[in-house]
Motif scaffolding. Structure first.
Motif, short mmCIF file in Angstrom:
data_model
loop_
_atom_site.label_atom_id
_atom_site.label_comp_id
_atom_site.label_asym_id
_atom_site.label_seq_id
_atom_site.Cartn_x
_atom_site.Cartn_y
_atom_site.Cartn_z
N LYS A 18 -3.43 -1.40 11.68
CA LYS A 18 -3.05 -1.24 12.71
C LYS A 18 -4.15 -1.16 13.55
O LYS A 18 -4.31 -2.32 14.49
N MET A 19 -5.39 -0.84 13.48
CA MET A 19 -6.25 -1.19 14.96
C MET A 19 -7.03 -2.50 14.71
O MET A 19 -7.85 -2.99 15.47
N GLN A 20 -7.49 -2.12 13.12
CA GLN A 20 -7.99 -3.61 13.19
C GLN A 20 -7.40 -4.75 13.02
O GLN A 20 -8.01 -5.61 13.53
N GLU A 21 -6.26 -4.95 13.37
CA GLU A 21 -5.00 -6.34 13.96
C GLU A 21 -5.40 -6.26 14.92
O GLU A 21 -5.46 -7.25 15.84
N ASP A 70 0.80 -0.96 0.01
CA ASP A 70 0.12 0.07 -0.19
C ASP A 70 1.06 0.76 0.11
O ASP A 70 1.52 1.64 1.17
N LEU A 71 1.56 1.88 -1.14
CA LEU A 71 2.18 2.83 -0.89
C LEU A 71 1.73 3.87 -2.10
O LEU A 71 1.19 3.64 -3.30
N PRO A 72 1.92 5.28 -2.18
CA PRO A 72 1.19 5.94 -2.61
C PRO A 72 1.63 5.92 -4.09
O PRO A 72 2.94 5.75 -4.54
N PHE A 73 0.83 6.01 -5.12
CA PHE A 73 1.58 5.95 -7.06
C PHE A 73 0.62 6.72 -7.59
O PHE A 73 -0.78 6.35 -7.76
N LEU A 74 1.33 7.29 -7.87
CA LEU A 74 1.17 8.33 -9.02
C LEU A 74 1.63 8.26 -10.52
O LEU A 74 2.71 7.82 -10.40
N ILE A 75 0.97 8.94 -11.06
CA ILE A 75 1.58 8.96 -13.25
C ILE A 75 0.94 10.40 -13.21
O ILE A 75 0.97 11.20 -13.37
N VAL A 76 2.66 10.11 -13.70
CA VAL A 76 2.72 11.31 -14.51
C VAL A 76 2.52 11.54 -16.51
O VAL A 76 3.71 10.16 -16.44
N GLU A 131 -2.01 10.19 3.93
CA GLU A 131 -3.07 9.27 4.03
C GLU A 131 -2.68 8.19 4.08
O GLU A 131 -3.79 6.37 4.15
N ALA A 132 -1.75 7.40 3.45
CA ALA A 132 -1.41 5.79 3.38
C ALA A 132 -0.86 5.81 5.01
O ALA A 132 -0.94 4.59 5.55
N ALA A 133 -0.09 6.85 5.49
CA ALA A 133 0.05 6.33 6.71
C ALA A 133 -1.29 6.18 7.67
O ALA A 133 -1.53 5.28 9.03
N LEU A 134 -2.79 7.11 7.58
CA LEU A 134 -3.45 7.18 8.07
C LEU A 134 -4.39 5.51 7.55
O LEU A 134 -5.01 5.03 8.84
N ARG A 135 -3.79 4.66 6.60
CA ARG A 135 -4.39 3.36 6.32
C ARG A 135 -3.48 2.12 6.55
O ARG A 135 -4.35 1.67 7.70
#
Length: 515
Positions: free
Chosen positions: A132-135, A78-84, A123-127
Protein backbone atom coordinates in the motif's frame (compact mmCIF):
# COMPACT_ATOMS: atom_id res chain seq x y z
CA UNK A 1 -13.97 -15.49 21.42
CA UNK A 2 -11.04 -16.54 19.24
CA UNK A 3 -9.41 -14.74 16.35
CA UNK A 4 -11.59 -15.13 13.22
CA UNK A 5 -9.89 -17.22 10.52
CA UNK A 6 -11.43 -17.93 7.12
CA UNK A 7 -9.45 -21.00 6.07
CA UNK A 8 -9.18 -22.83 2.77
CA UNK A 9 -8.11 -26.41 3.48
CA UNK A 10 -6.70 -28.65 0.73
CA UNK A 11 -7.06 -32.15 2.17
CA UNK A 12 -8.48 -35.47 0.97
CA UNK A 13 -8.88 -37.17 4.38
CA UNK A 14 -11.69 -35.97 6.63
CA UNK A 15 -9.94 -37.13 9.81
CA UNK A 16 -6.75 -35.22 8.94
CA UNK A 17 -8.85 -32.12 8.20
CA UNK A 18 -10.53 -32.37 11.61
CA UNK A 19 -7.12 -32.73 13.26
CA UNK A 20 -5.89 -29.49 11.63
CA UNK A 21 -9.06 -27.60 12.59
CA UNK A 22 -8.89 -28.87 16.19
CA UNK A 23 -5.30 -27.70 16.51
CA UNK A 24 -6.13 -24.24 15.15
CA UNK A 25 -9.05 -23.83 17.56
CA UNK A 26 -6.76 -24.92 20.38
CA UNK A 27 -4.37 -22.18 19.21
CA UNK A 28 -7.04 -19.48 19.69
CA UNK A 29 -8.66 -19.25 16.26
CA UNK A 30 -12.38 -19.15 15.52
CA UNK A 31 -12.22 -21.08 12.25
CA UNK A 32 -14.65 -21.13 9.35
CA UNK A 33 -13.42 -23.25 6.49
CA UNK A 34 -13.96 -24.94 3.16
CA UNK A 35 -12.24 -28.17 2.10
CA UNK A 36 -11.21 -29.00 -1.48
CA UNK A 37 -9.38 -31.94 -3.06
CA UNK A 38 -8.89 -31.06 -6.76
CA UNK A 39 -7.46 -28.26 -8.85
CA UNK A 40 -10.92 -27.43 -10.21
CA UNK A 41 -12.41 -27.18 -6.73
CA UNK A 42 -9.49 -25.02 -5.60
CA UNK A 43 -9.95 -22.61 -8.52
CA UNK A 44 -13.67 -22.27 -7.72
CA UNK A 45 -12.92 -21.71 -4.04
CA UNK A 46 -10.34 -19.01 -4.82
CA UNK A 47 -12.92 -17.25 -6.99
CA UNK A 48 -15.44 -17.43 -4.15
CA UNK A 49 -12.94 -16.01 -1.55
CA UNK A 50 -11.57 -14.04 0.13
CA UNK A 51 -9.52 -16.30 2.38
CA UNK A 52 -7.24 -15.52 5.30
CA UNK A 53 -4.94 -18.53 4.86
CA UNK A 54 -4.48 -21.80 2.99
CA UNK A 55 -3.30 -25.08 4.53
CA UNK A 56 -2.56 -27.92 2.12
CA UNK A 57 -1.69 -31.58 2.42
CA UNK A 58 1.47 -32.18 0.46
CA UNK A 59 0.22 -35.09 -1.63
CA UNK A 60 -3.29 -35.80 -2.88
CA UNK A 61 -4.37 -38.48 -5.39
CA UNK A 62 -4.78 -36.04 -8.32
CA UNK A 63 -3.12 -32.97 -6.94
CA UNK A 64 -0.26 -31.80 -4.72
CA UNK A 65 0.58 -28.79 -2.59
CA UNK A 66 3.15 -27.26 -4.98
CA UNK A 67 0.66 -27.33 -7.86
CA UNK A 68 -1.91 -25.70 -5.56
CA UNK A 69 0.58 -23.02 -4.54
CA UNK A 70 1.38 -22.30 -8.20
CA UNK A 71 -2.34 -21.81 -8.89
CA UNK A 72 -2.58 -19.32 -5.99
CA UNK A 73 0.42 -17.41 -7.31
CA UNK A 74 -1.10 -17.25 -10.80
CA UNK A 75 -4.08 -15.46 -9.26
CA UNK A 76 -1.75 -12.87 -7.73
CA UNK A 77 -2.92 -13.71 -4.21
CA UNK A 78 -0.58 -13.11 -1.27
CA UNK A 79 -2.01 -15.48 1.35
CA UNK A 80 -0.25 -17.46 4.07
CA UNK A 81 0.27 -20.87 2.50
CA UNK A 82 1.34 -23.70 4.80
CA UNK A 83 1.94 -27.34 3.96
CA UNK A 84 1.18 -30.21 6.37
CA UNK A 85 2.30 -33.70 5.53
CA UNK A 86 2.31 -37.11 7.11
CA UNK A 87 5.76 -37.77 5.69
CA UNK A 88 7.96 -35.19 3.99
CA UNK A 89 11.66 -35.44 3.27
CA UNK A 90 14.15 -32.63 3.80
CA UNK A 91 14.74 -32.16 0.05
CA UNK A 92 11.00 -31.80 -0.55
CA UNK A 93 10.67 -29.28 2.28
CA UNK A 94 13.57 -27.20 0.93
CA UNK A 95 12.04 -27.23 -2.57
CA UNK A 96 8.71 -26.05 -1.17
CA UNK A 97 10.32 -23.18 0.75
CA UNK A 98 12.32 -22.13 -2.32
CA UNK A 99 9.08 -22.04 -4.29
CA UNK A 100 7.75 -19.50 -1.78
CA UNK A 101 5.64 -21.63 0.54
CA UNK A 102 5.58 -19.92 3.93
CA UNK A 103 5.97 -22.96 6.23
CA UNK A 104 5.64 -26.73 6.40
CA UNK A 105 4.73 -29.02 9.30
CA UNK A 106 4.44 -32.75 9.91
CA UNK A 107 1.00 -34.04 10.87
CA UNK A 108 2.35 -35.74 13.99
CA UNK A 109 3.90 -32.44 15.18
CA UNK A 110 1.06 -29.93 14.80
CA UNK A 111 1.59 -28.23 18.16
CA UNK A 112 3.22 -25.24 16.41
CA UNK A 113 0.48 -24.92 13.80
CA UNK A 114 -1.39 -22.19 15.69
CA UNK A 115 1.70 -20.00 16.30
CA UNK A 116 2.86 -20.56 12.70
CA UNK A 117 -0.47 -19.40 11.26
CA UNK A 118 -0.53 -16.37 13.60
CA UNK A 119 2.99 -15.44 12.51
CA UNK A 120 2.20 -15.75 8.83
CA UNK A 121 -0.97 -13.68 9.20
CA UNK A 122 1.11 -10.88 10.76
CA UNK A 123 3.69 -11.15 7.97
CA UNK A 124 0.95 -11.03 5.32
CA UNK A 125 -0.49 -7.90 6.96
CA UNK A 126 2.94 -6.26 6.91
CA UNK A 127 3.43 -7.16 3.26
CA UNK A 128 0.04 -5.68 2.41
CA UNK A 129 0.93 -2.48 4.26
CA UNK A 130 4.24 -2.23 2.40
CA UNK A 131 2.47 -2.72 -0.92
CA UNK A 132 0.00 0.00 0.00
CA UNK A 133 2.83 2.37 0.84
CA UNK A 134 4.58 1.54 -2.44
CA UNK A 135 1.37 2.17 -4.35
CA UNK A 136 0.99 5.52 -2.59
CA UNK A 137 4.57 6.45 -3.55
CA UNK A 138 3.92 5.44 -7.16
CA UNK A 139 0.70 7.44 -7.10
CA UNK A 140 2.54 10.46 -5.72
CA UNK A 141 5.13 10.13 -8.47
CA UNK A 142 2.40 9.89 -11.11
CA UNK A 143 0.62 12.94 -9.71
CA UNK A 144 3.88 14.88 -9.57
CA UNK A 145 4.70 13.94 -13.17
CA UNK A 146 1.19 14.83 -14.26
CA UNK A 147 1.48 18.16 -12.47
CA UNK A 148 4.75 18.98 -14.21
CA UNK A 149 3.24 18.02 -17.56
CA UNK A 150 0.11 20.09 -16.94
CA UNK A 151 2.15 23.13 -15.91
CA UNK A 152 4.34 22.81 -18.99
CA UNK A 153 1.35 22.44 -21.31
CA UNK A 154 -0.33 25.47 -19.74
CA UNK A 155 2.82 27.53 -20.12
CA UNK A 156 3.36 26.56 -23.77
CA UNK A 157 -0.28 27.34 -24.66
CA UNK A 158 -0.39 30.59 -22.72
CA UNK A 159 2.46 32.28 -24.57
CA UNK A 160 0.94 32.13 -28.09
CA UNK A 161 -2.52 32.66 -26.57
CA UNK A 162 -1.27 35.86 -24.88
CA UNK A 163 -0.18 37.25 -28.25
CA UNK A 164 -3.41 36.18 -29.95
CA UNK A 165 -5.66 37.77 -27.31
CA UNK A 166 -3.66 40.99 -27.15
CA UNK A 167 -3.82 41.35 -30.94
CA UNK A 168 -7.57 40.75 -30.97
CA UNK A 169 -8.03 43.35 -28.24
CA UNK A 170 -5.94 45.76 -30.30
CA UNK A 171 -8.18 45.24 -33.35
CA UNK A 172 -11.37 45.95 -31.39
CA UNK A 173 -10.14 48.73 -29.11
CA UNK A 174 -10.39 52.19 -30.73
CA UNK A 175 -8.26 53.66 -27.91
CA UNK A 176 -5.40 51.35 -28.91
CA UNK A 177 -5.31 52.80 -32.41
CA UNK A 178 -6.54 49.66 -34.13
CA UNK A 179 -7.94 49.49 -37.65
CA UNK A 180 -11.58 50.50 -38.18
CA UNK A 181 -13.40 47.27 -38.97
CA UNK A 182 -16.66 46.63 -40.74
CA UNK A 183 -19.56 45.23 -38.74
CA UNK A 184 -18.99 41.75 -40.12
CA UNK A 185 -15.27 41.95 -39.37
CA UNK A 186 -15.98 43.11 -35.83
CA UNK A 187 -18.33 40.16 -35.37
CA UNK A 188 -15.69 37.74 -36.69
CA UNK A 189 -13.01 39.14 -34.39
CA UNK A 190 -15.49 39.09 -31.50
CA UNK A 191 -16.18 35.40 -32.14
CA UNK A 192 -12.43 34.80 -32.07
CA UNK A 193 -12.26 36.56 -28.71
CA UNK A 194 -14.96 34.30 -27.30
CA UNK A 195 -13.03 31.24 -28.47
CA UNK A 196 -9.78 32.47 -26.95
CA UNK A 197 -11.58 33.13 -23.66
CA UNK A 198 -12.74 29.50 -23.68
CA UNK A 199 -9.19 28.33 -24.37
CA UNK A 200 -7.92 30.48 -21.50
CA UNK A 201 -10.45 28.88 -19.12
CA UNK A 202 -9.39 25.42 -20.30
CA UNK A 203 -5.76 26.29 -19.64
CA UNK A 204 -6.65 27.60 -16.19
CA UNK A 205 -8.40 24.30 -15.46
CA UNK A 206 -5.35 22.35 -16.66
CA UNK A 207 -3.33 24.13 -13.99
CA UNK A 208 -5.43 22.38 -11.35
CA UNK A 209 -3.44 19.19 -12.13
CA UNK A 210 -0.31 20.94 -10.96
CA UNK A 211 0.03 22.55 -7.57
CA UNK A 212 -2.32 25.51 -7.95
CA UNK A 213 -1.45 29.01 -6.90
CA UNK A 214 -3.59 30.51 -4.18
CA UNK A 215 -6.70 31.75 -5.94
CA UNK A 216 -8.29 34.95 -4.77
CA UNK A 217 -11.78 34.20 -3.49
CA UNK A 218 -14.59 36.67 -3.96
CA UNK A 219 -18.39 36.81 -3.85
CA UNK A 220 -19.94 34.66 -6.60
CA UNK A 221 -23.41 34.13 -7.98
CA UNK A 222 -23.81 30.33 -7.84
CA UNK A 223 -26.63 30.31 -10.38
CA UNK A 224 -24.57 32.17 -12.96
CA UNK A 225 -21.70 29.67 -12.58
CA UNK A 226 -24.14 26.72 -12.71
CA UNK A 227 -25.84 28.03 -15.85
CA UNK A 228 -22.47 28.44 -17.55
CA UNK A 229 -21.50 24.86 -16.66
CA UNK A 230 -24.83 23.49 -17.89
CA UNK A 231 -24.31 25.24 -21.22
CA UNK A 232 -20.82 23.73 -21.54
CA UNK A 233 -22.09 20.25 -20.71
CA UNK A 234 -25.22 20.45 -22.85
CA UNK A 235 -23.84 18.57 -25.86
CA UNK A 236 -22.96 15.68 -23.55
CA UNK A 237 -26.30 15.70 -21.75
CA UNK A 238 -29.14 16.39 -24.19
CA UNK A 239 -29.30 12.90 -25.77
CA UNK A 240 -29.23 11.20 -22.36
CA UNK A 241 -31.45 13.25 -20.05
CA UNK A 242 -33.44 16.43 -19.66
CA UNK A 243 -32.13 19.17 -17.38
CA UNK A 244 -34.37 20.38 -14.55
CA UNK A 245 -33.35 23.46 -12.57
CA UNK A 246 -34.76 23.85 -9.07
CA UNK A 247 -33.20 27.11 -7.90
CA UNK A 248 -33.92 28.94 -4.66
CA UNK A 249 -32.93 32.48 -3.69
CA UNK A 250 -29.32 32.37 -2.54
CA UNK A 251 -26.68 34.51 -0.89
CA UNK A 252 -23.45 34.98 -2.84
CA UNK A 253 -20.83 32.34 -1.99
CA UNK A 254 -17.12 32.80 -1.32
CA UNK A 255 -15.01 31.13 -3.97
CA UNK A 256 -13.23 31.31 -7.29
CA UNK A 257 -15.35 31.21 -10.42
CA UNK A 258 -13.24 29.07 -12.77
CA UNK A 259 -12.54 26.21 -10.31
CA UNK A 260 -16.15 26.17 -9.11
CA UNK A 261 -17.36 26.04 -12.70
CA UNK A 262 -14.99 23.14 -13.34
CA UNK A 263 -16.48 21.24 -10.40
CA UNK A 264 -20.05 21.76 -11.61
CA UNK A 265 -19.05 20.73 -15.13
CA UNK A 266 -17.35 17.57 -13.87
CA UNK A 267 -20.38 16.55 -11.80
CA UNK A 268 -22.78 17.22 -14.69
CA UNK A 269 -20.69 15.15 -17.10
CA UNK A 270 -20.45 12.32 -14.54
CA UNK A 271 -24.22 12.44 -14.10
CA UNK A 272 -24.70 12.14 -17.85
CA UNK A 273 -22.20 9.25 -18.07
CA UNK A 274 -24.25 7.32 -15.49
CA UNK A 275 -27.31 7.41 -17.79
CA UNK A 276 -27.67 5.24 -20.90
CA UNK A 277 -27.52 6.97 -24.26
CA UNK A 278 -30.70 7.60 -26.28
CA UNK A 279 -33.28 7.61 -23.45
CA UNK A 280 -33.47 11.32 -22.69
CA UNK A 281 -37.25 11.30 -22.19
CA UNK A 282 -36.96 8.69 -19.43
CA UNK A 283 -34.16 10.33 -17.44
CA UNK A 284 -33.38 13.66 -15.86
CA UNK A 285 -30.50 15.52 -14.27
CA UNK A 286 -31.85 17.84 -11.60
CA UNK A 287 -29.81 20.81 -10.37
CA UNK A 288 -30.98 22.02 -6.96
CA UNK A 289 -29.87 24.99 -4.88
CA UNK A 290 -30.91 25.78 -1.32
CA UNK A 291 -29.92 28.28 1.35
CA UNK A 292 -28.66 26.65 4.59
CA UNK A 293 -29.04 29.33 7.22
CA UNK A 294 -26.85 32.38 6.76
CA UNK A 295 -23.51 30.55 6.63
CA UNK A 296 -23.84 28.05 3.77
CA UNK A 297 -25.40 27.37 0.39
CA UNK A 298 -26.16 23.80 -0.73
CA UNK A 299 -25.94 22.71 -4.36
CA UNK A 300 -27.16 19.26 -5.42
CA UNK A 301 -26.84 17.47 -8.76
CA UNK A 302 -29.18 14.48 -9.05
CA UNK A 303 -29.22 11.86 -11.78
CA UNK A 304 -31.50 8.91 -12.49
CA UNK A 305 -28.60 6.67 -13.52
CA UNK A 306 -27.44 3.31 -12.30
CA UNK A 307 -26.20 4.47 -8.89
CA UNK A 308 -23.01 3.72 -6.94
CA UNK A 309 -22.58 0.85 -4.45
CA UNK A 310 -22.15 2.00 -0.85
CA UNK A 311 -18.69 0.46 -0.53
CA UNK A 312 -17.45 2.75 -3.33
CA UNK A 313 -18.82 6.03 -1.92
CA UNK A 314 -15.42 7.13 -0.62
CA UNK A 315 -13.22 5.27 -3.09
CA UNK A 316 -14.52 7.30 -6.04
CA UNK A 317 -12.76 10.34 -4.52
CA UNK A 318 -9.39 8.55 -4.63
CA UNK A 319 -7.02 9.65 -7.43
CA UNK A 320 -7.03 7.32 -10.46
CA UNK A 321 -10.02 5.30 -9.21
CA UNK A 322 -12.93 5.24 -11.64
CA UNK A 323 -16.06 3.18 -12.21
CA UNK A 324 -16.10 4.11 -15.89
CA UNK A 325 -14.96 1.70 -18.62
CA UNK A 326 -11.27 1.53 -19.50
CA UNK A 327 -10.25 4.52 -21.60
CA UNK A 328 -13.29 6.63 -20.64
CA UNK A 329 -12.21 8.27 -17.39
CA UNK A 330 -8.90 9.19 -15.76
CA UNK A 331 -10.15 8.83 -12.20
CA UNK A 332 -8.82 12.29 -11.33
CA UNK A 333 -11.91 14.46 -11.67
CA UNK A 334 -13.63 13.86 -8.34
CA UNK A 335 -10.34 13.85 -6.40
CA UNK A 336 -9.54 17.30 -7.79
CA UNK A 337 -13.08 18.55 -7.18
CA UNK A 338 -13.01 17.57 -3.51
CA UNK A 339 -9.58 19.19 -3.05
CA UNK A 340 -10.77 22.45 -4.59
CA UNK A 341 -13.94 22.50 -2.48
CA UNK A 342 -11.93 21.92 0.71
CA UNK A 343 -9.64 24.82 -0.25
CA UNK A 344 -12.77 26.99 -0.48
CA UNK A 345 -13.80 25.86 3.01
CA UNK A 346 -16.68 23.78 1.65
CA UNK A 347 -17.75 20.14 1.52
CA UNK A 348 -18.39 17.64 -1.29
CA UNK A 349 -20.17 14.32 -0.77
CA UNK A 350 -22.76 12.00 -2.27
CA UNK A 351 -25.79 9.87 -1.55
CA UNK A 352 -26.48 6.92 -3.85
CA UNK A 353 -27.97 3.46 -4.12
CA UNK A 354 -27.63 1.04 -7.04
CA UNK A 355 -30.62 1.35 -9.34
CA UNK A 356 -31.86 4.58 -7.71
CA UNK A 357 -29.48 7.17 -9.09
CA UNK A 358 -26.95 9.42 -7.38
CA UNK A 359 -27.05 12.80 -5.68
CA UNK A 360 -23.81 14.76 -5.29
CA UNK A 361 -24.01 17.69 -2.89
CA UNK A 362 -21.78 20.68 -2.23
CA UNK A 363 -21.88 22.95 0.81
CA UNK A 364 -20.32 26.34 0.10
CA UNK A 365 -19.64 29.20 2.48
CA UNK A 366 -21.59 32.38 1.94
CA UNK A 367 -19.80 35.68 1.36
CA UNK A 368 -21.66 38.08 3.64
CA UNK A 369 -18.36 39.45 4.89
CA UNK A 370 -17.24 40.32 1.37
CA UNK A 371 -18.29 43.85 0.63
CA UNK A 372 -19.10 44.76 -2.93
CA UNK A 373 -16.71 47.43 -4.10
CA UNK A 374 -17.76 49.86 -6.81
CA UNK A 375 -15.88 49.41 -10.04
CA UNK A 376 -13.09 51.94 -10.30
CA UNK A 377 -12.28 53.50 -13.61
CA UNK A 378 -8.71 53.24 -14.73
CA UNK A 379 -7.04 56.62 -14.19
CA UNK A 380 -5.55 58.14 -17.29
CA UNK A 381 -1.80 58.76 -17.14
CA UNK A 382 -0.75 62.39 -17.47
CA UNK A 383 1.79 61.49 -20.16
CA UNK A 384 2.84 58.49 -22.14
CA UNK A 385 4.68 56.04 -19.94
CA UNK A 386 7.99 54.65 -21.12
CA UNK A 387 7.57 50.89 -20.98
CA UNK A 388 10.08 48.05 -21.47
CA UNK A 389 8.68 44.62 -22.42
CA UNK A 390 11.15 41.78 -21.88
CA UNK A 391 9.91 38.43 -23.20
CA UNK A 392 11.71 35.71 -25.15
CA UNK A 393 8.51 35.18 -27.21
CA UNK A 394 8.78 38.04 -29.69
CA UNK A 395 5.11 37.74 -30.75
CA UNK A 396 4.03 38.37 -27.16
CA UNK A 397 6.11 41.54 -26.94
CA UNK A 398 4.83 42.86 -30.26
CA UNK A 399 1.22 42.20 -29.28
CA UNK A 400 1.65 44.14 -26.02
CA UNK A 401 3.33 46.94 -27.97
CA UNK A 402 0.35 47.25 -30.35
CA UNK A 403 -2.10 47.12 -27.47
CA UNK A 404 -0.42 49.88 -25.43
CA UNK A 405 1.16 52.07 -28.10
CA UNK A 406 -1.58 54.72 -27.75
CA UNK A 407 -0.77 55.17 -24.02
CA UNK A 408 2.89 54.15 -23.79
CA UNK A 409 6.22 54.37 -25.52
CA UNK A 410 7.04 50.66 -25.71
CA UNK A 411 10.44 49.08 -26.23
CA UNK A 412 10.35 45.31 -26.86
CA UNK A 413 13.43 43.18 -26.14
CA UNK A 414 13.88 39.40 -26.02
CA UNK A 415 17.12 39.07 -24.03
CA UNK A 416 17.88 40.14 -20.48
CA UNK A 417 21.39 41.29 -21.36
CA UNK A 418 19.98 43.74 -23.93
CA UNK A 419 17.64 45.16 -21.29
CA UNK A 420 20.47 45.54 -18.78
CA UNK A 421 22.55 47.28 -21.42
CA UNK A 422 19.74 49.81 -21.96
CA UNK A 423 19.65 50.62 -18.24
CA UNK A 424 23.46 50.76 -18.05
CA UNK A 425 23.44 53.36 -20.84
CA UNK A 426 21.20 55.61 -18.75
CA UNK A 427 17.78 54.78 -20.20
CA UNK A 428 15.04 54.75 -17.55
CA UNK A 429 11.58 53.17 -17.74
CA UNK A 430 8.38 53.97 -15.90
CA UNK A 431 7.57 50.24 -15.84
CA UNK A 432 9.25 47.01 -16.95
CA UNK A 433 7.12 44.04 -17.99
CA UNK A 434 9.34 40.99 -17.56
CA UNK A 435 8.58 37.33 -18.33
CA UNK A 436 9.26 35.14 -15.32
CA UNK A 437 10.68 32.15 -17.19
CA UNK A 438 13.14 32.77 -20.05
CA UNK A 439 15.87 30.43 -21.32
CA UNK A 440 18.75 32.90 -21.67
CA UNK A 441 18.23 34.83 -18.42
CA UNK A 442 15.32 34.12 -16.10
CA UNK A 443 13.12 36.85 -14.66
CA UNK A 444 14.54 36.45 -11.12
CA UNK A 445 18.11 36.61 -12.48
CA UNK A 446 17.29 39.77 -14.48
CA UNK A 447 15.76 41.33 -11.38
CA UNK A 448 18.87 40.48 -9.34
CA UNK A 449 21.20 42.07 -11.91
CA UNK A 450 18.93 45.11 -12.33
CA UNK A 451 18.89 45.62 -8.55
CA UNK A 452 22.67 45.92 -8.60
CA UNK A 453 22.60 48.52 -11.40
CA UNK A 454 19.64 50.69 -10.42
CA UNK A 455 17.62 49.43 -7.43
CA UNK A 456 14.83 51.94 -8.13
CA UNK A 457 14.32 50.50 -11.60
CA UNK A 458 14.06 46.99 -10.13
CA UNK A 459 11.12 48.17 -8.02
CA UNK A 460 9.24 49.07 -11.21
CA UNK A 461 9.29 45.51 -12.56
CA UNK A 462 5.96 43.77 -13.24
CA UNK A 463 6.41 40.06 -13.90
CA UNK A 464 4.43 38.05 -16.44
CA UNK A 465 3.96 34.29 -16.23
CA UNK A 466 2.51 31.65 -18.50
CA UNK A 467 1.62 29.57 -15.48
CA UNK A 468 4.60 27.21 -15.10
CA UNK A 469 5.23 28.08 -11.45
CA UNK A 470 8.04 26.36 -9.58
CA UNK A 471 8.50 26.42 -5.83
CA UNK A 472 11.47 28.74 -6.32
CA UNK A 473 9.47 31.20 -8.42
CA UNK A 474 6.65 31.22 -5.85
CA UNK A 475 9.10 32.00 -3.08
CA UNK A 476 10.78 34.66 -5.21
CA UNK A 477 7.52 36.51 -5.95
CA UNK A 478 6.47 36.30 -2.31
CA UNK A 479 9.82 37.67 -1.08
CA UNK A 480 10.02 40.57 -3.54
CA UNK A 481 6.37 41.57 -3.17
CA UNK A 482 6.37 42.73 -6.79
CA UNK A 483 3.17 42.47 -8.85
CA UNK A 484 2.72 39.82 -11.52
CA UNK A 485 0.18 39.12 -14.24
CA UNK A 486 -0.78 35.76 -15.68
CA UNK A 487 -0.79 35.22 -19.42
CA UNK A 488 -2.87 35.78 -21.43
CA UNK A 489 -2.81 39.31 -20.06
CA UNK A 490 -6.14 41.00 -19.41
CA UNK A 491 -5.89 44.49 -20.98
CA UNK A 492 -7.94 46.29 -18.32
CA UNK A 493 -5.85 44.79 -15.51
CA UNK A 494 -2.63 45.62 -17.31
CA UNK A 495 -3.68 49.23 -17.92
CA UNK A 496 -4.93 49.60 -14.34
CA UNK A 497 -1.61 48.34 -12.99
CA UNK A 498 0.40 50.65 -15.26
CA UNK A 499 -1.76 53.58 -14.18
CA UNK A 500 -0.57 53.06 -10.61
CA UNK A 501 3.05 53.55 -11.68
CA UNK A 502 4.06 57.21 -11.30
CA UNK A 503 6.36 58.63 -13.99
CA UNK A 504 10.04 58.04 -13.45
CA UNK A 505 11.61 60.71 -11.26
CA UNK A 506 8.47 61.62 -9.28
CA UNK A 507 9.68 59.48 -6.36
CA UNK A 508 12.90 61.43 -6.18
CA UNK A 509 14.64 58.99 -8.49
CA UNK A 510 17.59 60.19 -10.49
CA UNK A 511 16.99 60.29 -14.20
CA UNK A 512 20.31 58.68 -15.11
CA UNK A 513 22.83 56.43 -13.48
CA UNK A 514 25.75 58.33 -11.95
CA UNK A 515 29.09 56.83 -11.25
Amino acid sequence: MGTPLHLLLIEDFEDDALMVLRELRRGGFDVTHARVETAEALANALDAGPWDAIIADYSLPRFDALAAFALVQQRGLDLPFLIVSGQMGEDTAVAAMKAGVHDFLLKDRLSRLGPAVARELREAALRAERRKMQEQLLLSDRLASLGMLAASVAHEINNPLASLMANLDFLLDPEAGGTVLSTEQQQAVGDCQLCTERIREIVRDIKVFSRPAQKQHSALDVHRVLDSSVRMAWNHIFHRARIVKDYAALSPVLGSEAPLGQIFLNLLVNAADAIPDGQSSAHEIRVVTRQEGTSHVRVEIHDTGEGIPRELHERIFEPFFTTKPVGVGTGLGLAICRRIIHEMGGELGLESEPGRGTRFYLRLRTAHSVAEKPERKTPEPVRKLRLLVLDDEVVVGRAIQRLLQAQCEVLVLIQGQEALAQVSSGTRFDAILCDLMMPEMSGPRFYEELSKLVPEQAQRVIFMTGGAFTEQSRTFLANTGLPYLEKPLEPHRLRALLATMPPWGTRGEVTARTG
